[in-house]
Scaffold this motif. Structure first.
Motif, PDB file in Angstrom:
ATOM      1  N   ALA A 166       0.826  -1.203   0.000  1.00 41.53           N
ATOM      2  CA  ALA A 166       0.000   0.000   0.000  1.00 41.53           C
ATOM      3  C   ALA A 166       0.865   1.259   0.000  1.00 41.53           C
ATOM      4  O   ALA A 166       0.605   2.204  -0.752  1.00 41.53           O
ATOM      5  N   GLU A 167       1.891   1.269   0.824  1.00 44.73           N
ATOM      6  CA  GLU A 167       2.733   2.464   0.929  1.00 44.73           C
ATOM      7  C   GLU A 167       3.492   2.735  -0.373  1.00 44.73           C
ATOM      8  O   GLU A 167       3.668   3.889  -0.775  1.00 44.73           O
ATOM      9  N   GLY A 168       3.935   1.684  -1.037  1.00 46.27           N
ATOM     10  CA  GLY A 168       4.594   1.868  -2.319  1.00 46.27           C
ATOM     11  C   GLY A 168       3.683   2.541  -3.329  1.00 46.27           C
ATOM     12  O   GLY A 168       4.098   3.453  -4.068  1.00 46.27           O
ATOM     13  N   LEU A 169       2.426   2.109  -3.373  1.00 43.71           N
ATOM     14  CA  LEU A 169       1.458   2.739  -4.270  1.00 43.71           C
ATOM     15  C   LEU A 169       1.171   4.178  -3.853  1.00 43.71           C
ATOM     16  O   LEU A 169       1.008   5.063  -4.699  1.00 43.71           O
ATOM     17  N   GLN A 170       1.105   4.417  -2.550  1.00 41.58           N
ATOM     18  CA  GLN A 170       0.857   5.778  -2.067  1.00 41.58           C
ATOM     19  C   GLN A 170       1.959   6.735  -2.521  1.00 41.58           C
ATOM     20  O   GLN A 170       1.686   7.876  -2.928  1.00 41.58           O
ATOM     21  N   LEU A 171       3.197   6.280  -2.456  1.00 43.82           N
ATOM     22  CA  LEU A 171       4.314   7.113  -2.919  1.00 43.82           C
ATOM     23  C   LEU A 171       4.208   7.392  -4.412  1.00 43.82           C
ATOM     24  O   LEU A 171       4.402   8.519  -4.868  1.00 43.82           O
ATOM     25  N   GLU A 172       3.896   6.347  -5.177  1.00 42.84           N
ATOM     26  CA  GLU A 172       3.781   6.509  -6.625  1.00 42.84           C
ATOM     27  C   GLU A 172       2.664   7.465  -7.006  1.00 42.84           C
ATOM     28  O   GLU A 172       2.803   8.267  -7.941  1.00 42.84           O
ATOM     29  N   LEU A 173       1.549   7.391  -6.275  1.00 46.27           N
ATOM     30  CA  LEU A 173       0.336   8.109  -6.665  1.00 46.27           C
ATOM     31  C   LEU A 173       0.129   9.408  -5.887  1.00 46.27           C
ATOM     32  O   LEU A 173      -0.936  10.017  -5.992  1.00 46.27           O
ATOM     33  N   LEU A 174       1.116   9.818  -5.119  1.00 44.99           N
ATOM     34  CA  LEU A 174       0.989  11.023  -4.290  1.00 44.99           C
ATOM     35  C   LEU A 174       0.605  12.227  -5.153  1.00 44.99           C
ATOM     36  O   LEU A 174       1.248  12.526  -6.153  1.00 44.99           O
ATOM     37  N   GLY A 175      -0.484  12.885  -4.750  1.00 45.50           N
ATOM     38  CA  GLY A 175      -0.944  14.056  -5.480  1.00 45.50           C
ATOM     39  C   GLY A 175      -1.759  13.757  -6.718  1.00 45.50           C
ATOM     40  O   GLY A 175      -2.153  14.683  -7.438  1.00 45.50           O
ATOM     41  N   LYS A 176      -2.044  12.475  -6.971  1.00 41.58           N
ATOM     42  CA  LYS A 176      -2.806  12.082  -8.152  1.00 41.58           C
ATOM     43  C   LYS A 176      -4.219  11.657  -7.765  1.00 41.58           C
ATOM     44  O   LYS A 176      -4.515  11.442  -6.586  1.00 41.58           O
ATOM     45  N   PRO A 177      -5.128  11.507  -8.739  1.00 39.52           N
ATOM     46  CA  PRO A 177      -6.530  11.235  -8.395  1.00 39.52           C
ATOM     47  C   PRO A 177      -6.796   9.863  -7.787  1.00 39.52           C
ATOM     48  O   PRO A 177      -7.832   9.672  -7.156  1.00 39.52           O
ATOM     49  N   ILE A 178      -5.919   8.892  -7.993  1.00 37.22           N
ATOM     50  CA  ILE A 178      -6.132   7.564  -7.416  1.00 37.22           C
ATOM     51  C   ILE A 178      -5.609   7.564  -5.983  1.00 37.22           C
ATOM     52  O   ILE A 178      -4.439   7.877  -5.734  1.00 37.22           O
ATOM     53  N   LYS A 179      -6.468   7.211  -5.030  1.00 28.64           N
ATOM     54  CA  LYS A 179      -6.109   7.220  -3.618  1.00 28.64           C
ATOM     55  C   LYS A 179      -5.912   5.788  -3.113  1.00 28.64           C
ATOM     56  O   LYS A 179      -6.580   4.854  -3.582  1.00 28.64           O
ATOM     57  N   VAL A 180      -5.023   5.634  -2.141  1.00 35.62           N
ATOM     58  CA  VAL A 180      -4.726   4.321  -1.566  1.00 35.62           C
ATOM     59  C   VAL A 180      -4.727   4.438  -0.048  1.00 35.62           C
ATOM     60  O   VAL A 180      -4.110   5.348   0.514  1.00 35.62           O
TER      61      VAL A 180
END
Length: 249
Positions: A166-180
């Protein structure tokens, strides 16, 4: 509002109660589990209680990775507007101390709780990347905070792996419309722990899941639930030296 939600492991326990509480809030649902009859019974219950909702069910063993993708795509097509939120909830709690002849139990837990969670994340992100929107929720556990002994060693490791995913995806998607989100339940009464004796600080299913649903609806990046006592306890567990940790668990 994230109108359409898919929940894996939705036939019983925390998954079924999440379905009830999300339905009460007006969410359409796609529910998956291995036990199709229980899913159908829950679907009928939810539609009777909330006649305006869409509730679809799919038999799914999350260890059938090809089927995970098929079911997620089908549910996305069935619900008007597609899936807005996917909750990676399916899991098991089998386990034995390592080296005691029960590799089979530990392997099943590792495959179901992490490898299958990875498949679900892949299938969910395929859908969300296509529409550049969505909310992916991983149900981890307070057991993810530290390594734990004996029968829960493998279980704790799988939940830590899910949290890291989950945290890896959060870093990748930070500031983007997909939330984790990563949700870390404490001891909430469910079928997973009904045979475990002397469980400290356990809360009943309904209030425990209410805290989970609130954290999910708030789209928190990370949430220990119920917040009391698990948020402060998680901090203690994280930094306790091993001799103290052994006495605590």
């Amino acid at each position: 509002m994230r109108r359409n939600i898919l929940i894996t492991g939705g036939s019983a326990g925390l998954g079924a109660e999440m379905a009830r509480q999300f339905a009460a809030k007006g969410h359409n649902l796609a529910l998956t589990a291995r036990r199709e009859e229980r899913l159908k019974t829950l679907r009928d219950e939810l539609i009777t209680a909330h006649p305006g909702l869409q509730v679809v069910v799919h038999k799914l063993d999350v260890n059938d990775h090809e089927q995970v993708f098929k079911v997620f795509r089908a549910a996305d097509a069935e619900l008007d507007g597609g899936l807005d939120r996917i909750i990676v909830n399916a899991g098991i709690g089998k386990g034995a101390p390592l080296g005691t002849g029960r590799f089979d139990a530990n392997l099943e837990t590792a495959q179901t709780n992490f490898i299958a969670a990875l498949a679900q994340a892949e299938a969910a992100m395929e859908l969300f990347r296509a529409k550049n929107a969505g909310h992916l929720v991983f149900i981890s556990s307070v057991a993810a905070v530290r390594g734990l002994p004996k029968t829960v060693t493998t279980y704790a490791a799988t939940k830590a792996a899910v949290a890291t995913l989950a945290e890896g995806l959060q870093l990748e998607l930070l500031g983007k419309p997909i939330k984790v989100s990563a949700i870390y339940p404490g001891y909430i009464r469910s079928e997973l722990n009904e045979k475990v004796s002397n469980t400290p600080l356990i809360v009943d299913t309904v209030p425990g899941v209410r805290a989970m649903v609130a954290a999910i609806e708030a789209e928190k990046t990370k949430a220990f639930v119920p917040p009391w006592p698990w948020a402060p306890l998680a901090r203690v567990l994280r930094f306790a030296p091993l001799p103290l940790l052994k006495r605590m668990v």
